[in-house]
Design a protein around this motif. Structure first.
Motif, PDB file in Angstrom:
ATOM      1  N   SER A  15       0.737  -0.981  -0.046  1.00  0.00           N
ATOM      2  CA  SER A  15       0.029   0.030   0.099  1.00  0.00           C
ATOM      3  C   SER A  15       0.917   1.320  -0.080  1.00  0.00           C
ATOM      4  O   SER A  15       0.404   2.168  -0.593  1.00  0.00           O
ATOM      5  CB  SER A  15      -0.940   0.051   1.242  1.00  0.00           C
ATOM      6  OG  SER A  15      -1.858  -0.832   1.031  1.00  0.00           O
ATOM      7  N   GLU A  38     -15.284   3.267   0.074  1.00  0.00           N
ATOM      8  CA  GLU A  38     -14.125   2.128  -0.418  1.00  0.00           C
ATOM      9  C   GLU A  38     -14.452   0.825   0.074  1.00  0.00           C
ATOM     10  O   GLU A  38     -14.813   0.894   1.261  1.00  0.00           O
ATOM     11  CB  GLU A  38     -12.835   2.670   0.465  1.00  0.00           C
ATOM     12  CG  GLU A  38     -11.695   1.853  -0.019  1.00  0.00           C
ATOM     13  CD  GLU A  38     -10.373   2.009   0.809  1.00  0.00           C
ATOM     14  OE1 GLU A  38     -10.561   2.663   1.985  1.00  0.00           O
ATOM     15  OE2 GLU A  38      -9.370   1.492   0.377  1.00  0.00           O
ATOM     16  N   ILE A  39     -14.535  -0.028  -0.633  1.00  0.00           N
ATOM     17  CA  ILE A  39     -14.887  -1.495  -0.315  1.00  0.00           C
ATOM     18  C   ILE A  39     -13.490  -2.286  -0.273  1.00  0.00           C
ATOM     19  O   ILE A  39     -12.220  -1.910  -0.723  1.00  0.00           O
ATOM     20  CB  ILE A  39     -15.460  -2.358  -1.637  1.00  0.00           C
ATOM     21  CG1 ILE A  39     -16.702  -1.522  -1.834  1.00  0.00           C
ATOM     22  CG2 ILE A  39     -15.579  -3.671  -1.307  1.00  0.00           C
ATOM     23  CD1 ILE A  39     -17.955  -1.774  -1.027  1.00  0.00           C
ATOM     24  N   ALA A  40     -13.422  -2.965   1.017  1.00  0.00           N
ATOM     25  CA  ALA A  40     -12.089  -3.905   1.306  1.00  0.00           C
ATOM     26  C   ALA A  40     -11.163  -2.763   1.686  1.00  0.00           C
ATOM     27  O   ALA A  40     -10.023  -3.000   0.913  1.00  0.00           O
ATOM     28  CB  ALA A  40     -11.835  -4.692   0.373  1.00  0.00           C
ATOM     29  N   SER A  41     -11.095  -1.881   2.563  1.00  0.00           N
ATOM     30  CA  SER A  41      -9.943  -0.764   2.986  1.00  0.00           C
ATOM     31  C   SER A  41      -8.764  -1.549   3.627  1.00  0.00           C
ATOM     32  O   SER A  41      -7.742  -0.836   3.578  1.00  0.00           O
ATOM     33  CB  SER A  41     -10.703   0.045   4.054  1.00  0.00           C
ATOM     34  OG  SER A  41     -11.779   0.785   3.643  1.00  0.00           O
ATOM     35  N   GLY A  42      -8.993  -2.895   3.875  1.00  0.00           N
ATOM     36  CA  GLY A  42      -7.629  -3.521   4.190  1.00  0.00           C
ATOM     37  C   GLY A  42      -7.139  -2.994   5.472  1.00  0.00           C
ATOM     38  O   GLY A  42      -7.710  -2.807   6.502  1.00  0.00           O
ATOM     39  N   HIS A  46      -4.491   3.031   2.484  1.00  0.00           N
ATOM     40  CA  HIS A  46      -5.057   3.932   1.446  1.00  0.00           C
ATOM     41  C   HIS A  46      -5.970   4.948   1.666  1.00  0.00           C
ATOM     42  O   HIS A  46      -5.966   6.210   1.280  1.00  0.00           O
ATOM     43  CB  HIS A  46      -5.657   2.964   0.362  1.00  0.00           C
ATOM     44  CG  HIS A  46      -4.728   2.196  -0.533  1.00  0.00           C
ATOM     45  ND1 HIS A  46      -4.942   1.026  -1.163  1.00  0.00           N
ATOM     46  CD2 HIS A  46      -3.380   2.331  -0.701  1.00  0.00           C
ATOM     47  CE1 HIS A  46      -3.807   0.717  -1.830  1.00  0.00           C
ATOM     48  NE2 HIS A  46      -2.954   1.294  -1.827  1.00  0.00           N
ATOM     49  N   ASP A  63     -14.860  -2.700   5.315  1.00  0.00           N
ATOM     50  CA  ASP A  63     -14.253  -4.033   5.277  1.00  0.00           C
ATOM     51  C   ASP A  63     -14.886  -5.112   6.069  1.00  0.00           C
ATOM     52  O   ASP A  63     -16.008  -4.608   6.970  1.00  0.00           O
ATOM     53  CB  ASP A  63     -12.896  -4.128   5.477  1.00  0.00           C
ATOM     54  CG  ASP A  63     -11.978  -5.126   4.805  1.00  0.00           C
ATOM     55  OD1 ASP A  63     -12.206  -6.247   4.864  1.00  0.00           O
ATOM     56  OD2 ASP A  63     -11.035  -4.845   4.392  1.00  0.00           O
ATOM     57  N   LEU A  64     -14.481  -6.398   6.391  1.00  0.00           N
ATOM     58  CA  LEU A  64     -15.106  -7.318   6.985  1.00  0.00           C
ATOM     59  C   LEU A  64     -14.569  -6.836   8.522  1.00  0.00           C
ATOM     60  O   LEU A  64     -13.454  -6.215   8.525  1.00  0.00           O
ATOM     61  CB  LEU A  64     -14.458  -8.609   6.647  1.00  0.00           C
ATOM     62  CG  LEU A  64     -14.581  -9.187   5.326  1.00  0.00           C
ATOM     63  CD1 LEU A  64     -14.084 -10.533   4.983  1.00  0.00           C
ATOM     64  CD2 LEU A  64     -15.805  -9.244   4.579  1.00  0.00           C
ATOM     65  N   LEU A  89     -18.738  -4.235   6.000  1.00  0.00           N
ATOM     66  CA  LEU A  89     -19.402  -4.510   4.813  1.00  0.00           C
ATOM     67  C   LEU A  89     -18.841  -5.666   3.891  1.00  0.00           C
ATOM     68  O   LEU A  89     -17.755  -5.608   3.675  1.00  0.00           O
ATOM     69  CB  LEU A  89     -19.352  -3.188   3.783  1.00  0.00           C
ATOM     70  CG  LEU A  89     -20.174  -2.984   2.732  1.00  0.00           C
ATOM     71  CD1 LEU A  89     -20.145  -1.648   2.171  1.00  0.00           C
ATOM     72  CD2 LEU A  89     -20.219  -3.864   1.672  1.00  0.00           C
ATOM     73  N   ASN A  90     -19.478  -6.840   3.968  1.00  0.00           N
ATOM     74  CA  ASN A  90     -19.339  -7.880   3.014  1.00  0.00           C
ATOM     75  C   ASN A  90     -20.073  -7.752   2.135  1.00  0.00           C
ATOM     76  O   ASN A  90     -21.182  -7.729   2.135  1.00  0.00           O
ATOM     77  CB  ASN A  90     -19.633  -9.345   3.973  1.00  0.00           C
ATOM     78  CG  ASN A  90     -19.143 -10.625   3.409  1.00  0.00           C
ATOM     79  OD1 ASN A  90     -19.316 -10.416   1.716  1.00  0.00           O
ATOM     80  ND2 ASN A  90     -19.032 -11.580   3.784  1.00  0.00           N
ATOM     81  N   VAL A  91     -19.528  -7.701   0.954  1.00  0.00           N
ATOM     82  CA  VAL A  91     -20.030  -7.503  -0.368  1.00  0.00           C
ATOM     83  C   VAL A  91     -21.391  -8.231  -0.700  1.00  0.00           C
ATOM     84  O   VAL A  91     -22.422  -8.228  -1.306  1.00  0.00           O
ATOM     85  CB  VAL A  91     -19.234  -7.311  -1.643  1.00  0.00           C
ATOM     86  CG1 VAL A  91     -18.335  -5.980  -1.503  1.00  0.00           C
ATOM     87  CG2 VAL A  91     -18.615  -8.732  -1.939  1.00  0.00           C
ATOM     88  N   ALA A 107      -9.308  -1.565  -4.049  1.00  0.00           N
ATOM     89  CA  ALA A 107      -7.963  -1.991  -4.454  1.00  0.00           C
ATOM     90  C   ALA A 107      -7.698  -3.350  -4.004  1.00  0.00           C
ATOM     91  O   ALA A 107      -8.046  -3.598  -2.811  1.00  0.00           O
ATOM     92  CB  ALA A 107      -6.867  -0.780  -4.040  1.00  0.00           C
ATOM     93  N   SER A 109      -8.980  -6.088  -4.294  1.00  0.00           N
ATOM     94  CA  SER A 109      -9.975  -7.202  -3.614  1.00  0.00           C
ATOM     95  C   SER A 109     -10.715  -8.034  -4.784  1.00  0.00           C
ATOM     96  O   SER A 109     -10.956  -9.249  -4.131  1.00  0.00           O
ATOM     97  CB  SER A 109     -10.942  -6.119  -3.055  1.00  0.00           C
ATOM     98  OG  SER A 109     -11.473  -5.301  -4.136  1.00  0.00           O
ATOM     99  N   ILE A 112      -9.029 -11.362  -4.614  1.00  0.00           N
ATOM    100  CA  ILE A 112      -9.135 -12.021  -3.393  1.00  0.00           C
ATOM    101  C   ILE A 112     -10.610 -12.592  -3.217  1.00  0.00           C
ATOM    102  O   ILE A 112     -11.118 -13.734  -2.728  1.00  0.00           O
ATOM    103  CB  ILE A 112      -9.140 -11.293  -1.889  1.00  0.00           C
ATOM    104  CG1 ILE A 112      -7.770 -10.404  -1.974  1.00  0.00           C
ATOM    105  CG2 ILE A 112      -9.200 -11.978  -0.793  1.00  0.00           C
ATOM    106  CD1 ILE A 112      -6.511 -11.514  -1.855  1.00  0.00           C
ATOM    107  N   ASN A 117     -18.837 -13.051  -5.114  1.00  0.00           N
ATOM    108  CA  ASN A 117     -18.516 -12.102  -4.503  1.00  0.00           C
ATOM    109  C   ASN A 117     -18.359 -10.732  -5.294  1.00  0.00           C
ATOM    110  O   ASN A 117     -19.268  -9.509  -5.116  1.00  0.00           O
ATOM    111  CB  ASN A 117     -17.298 -11.839  -3.631  1.00  0.00           C
ATOM    112  CG  ASN A 117     -17.170 -12.889  -2.345  1.00  0.00           C
ATOM    113  OD1 ASN A 117     -16.191 -13.374  -1.994  1.00  0.00           O
ATOM    114  ND2 ASN A 117     -18.219 -13.072  -1.817  1.00  0.00           N
TER     115      ASN A 117
END
Ligand code: SAM
Length: 202
Positions: A15, A38-42, A46, A63-64, A89-91, A107, A109, A112, A117
């Motif tokens: 990142s 942002e989905i899946a911010s990790g 970022h 994110d999860l 947020l689990n898609v 980013a 995602s 993974i 999904n």
């Protein structure tokens, strides 16, 4: 801000390495927009960097649940007021927010996530995007059934050994899902290290 070595925050070297080039690619699309989901911010790295560099944007992390503590630490250490604590947020779950945003960003995602999904993510876009909303997806993609590099082929093998449902997705398949979701393809930007930034508009 404490350096990551002593603050116990999760830290992804990747990142730090790609945040500048991603910012350069996305910021032109966001000059007239004011909110990003942002989905899946990790780790949250970022989010904090982009929110700092684009103070006119309200950056909503998600994110999860497992990732939330780290994202919250990065936000707390940043002193920024335009980056929002993570949504769970689990898609593929019923987690999608009722709020609408000017853009959705994610980013690294799609490779993974499972195919279902990614299908679920596209299926929910019209529910979370404002008129003229943008979708910006960064990561590796395949074209015409081919990897774009030997290293992406090896990476895909490694991903599938960890989880047979993971793996690099095909650009054409993603674009078909986007069209089914009512999006129009805008740009496919070549990024360093065999990555792409795919952009669609509603
Ligand atoms: C390789 S990390 C990428 C993190 C960050 N965006 C980055 O670029 O460093 C993949 C992320 O996808 C998230 N993820 C996996 N499955 C997901 C799902 N079904 N819904 C939402 N996020 C998911 C993981 O929790 C993880 O944070």
């Amino acid at each position: 801000m404490l350096p990551h070595e002593i603050s116990n925050k999760p830290y992804a070297q990747s990142s730090e390495e790609n945040k500048f080039v991603i910012l350069q690619a996305i910021q032109g699309f966001l000059t007239e927009r004011s909110s990003v989901l942002e989905i899946a911010s990790g780790t949250g790295q970022h989010a904090v960097y982009f929110a700092e560099q684009m103070p006119h944007i309200k950056w909503q992390t998600s994110d999860l649940t497992d990732a939330h503590a780290g994202i919250k630490q990065w936000i707390a250490d940043s002193d920024l007021n335009n980056v929002l604590p993570p949504l769970c947020l689990n898609v593929s779950e019923n987690d999608w927010p009722a709020t609408r945003y000017d853009a959705l960003f994610s980013a690294n995602s799609f490779h993974i996530m499972s195919k279902s999904n990614v299908e679920d993510l596209f299926a929910h876009l019209s529910q979370v995007l404002n008129a003229n909303g943008l979708v910006m997806i960064y990561g590796p993609f395949n074209y015409n059934g081919q990897y774009t590099s030997e290293s992406n082929a090896r990476f895909d093998d490694w991903l599938k050994q960890r989880n047979p449902h993971s793996g690099i997705k095909a650009f054409e398949w993603c674009n078909q899902l986007a069209e089914q979701a009512g999006l129009n393809f805008l740009e496919d930007i070549e990024m360093p290290q065999n990555n792409r930034l795919l952009v669609w508009k509603i």
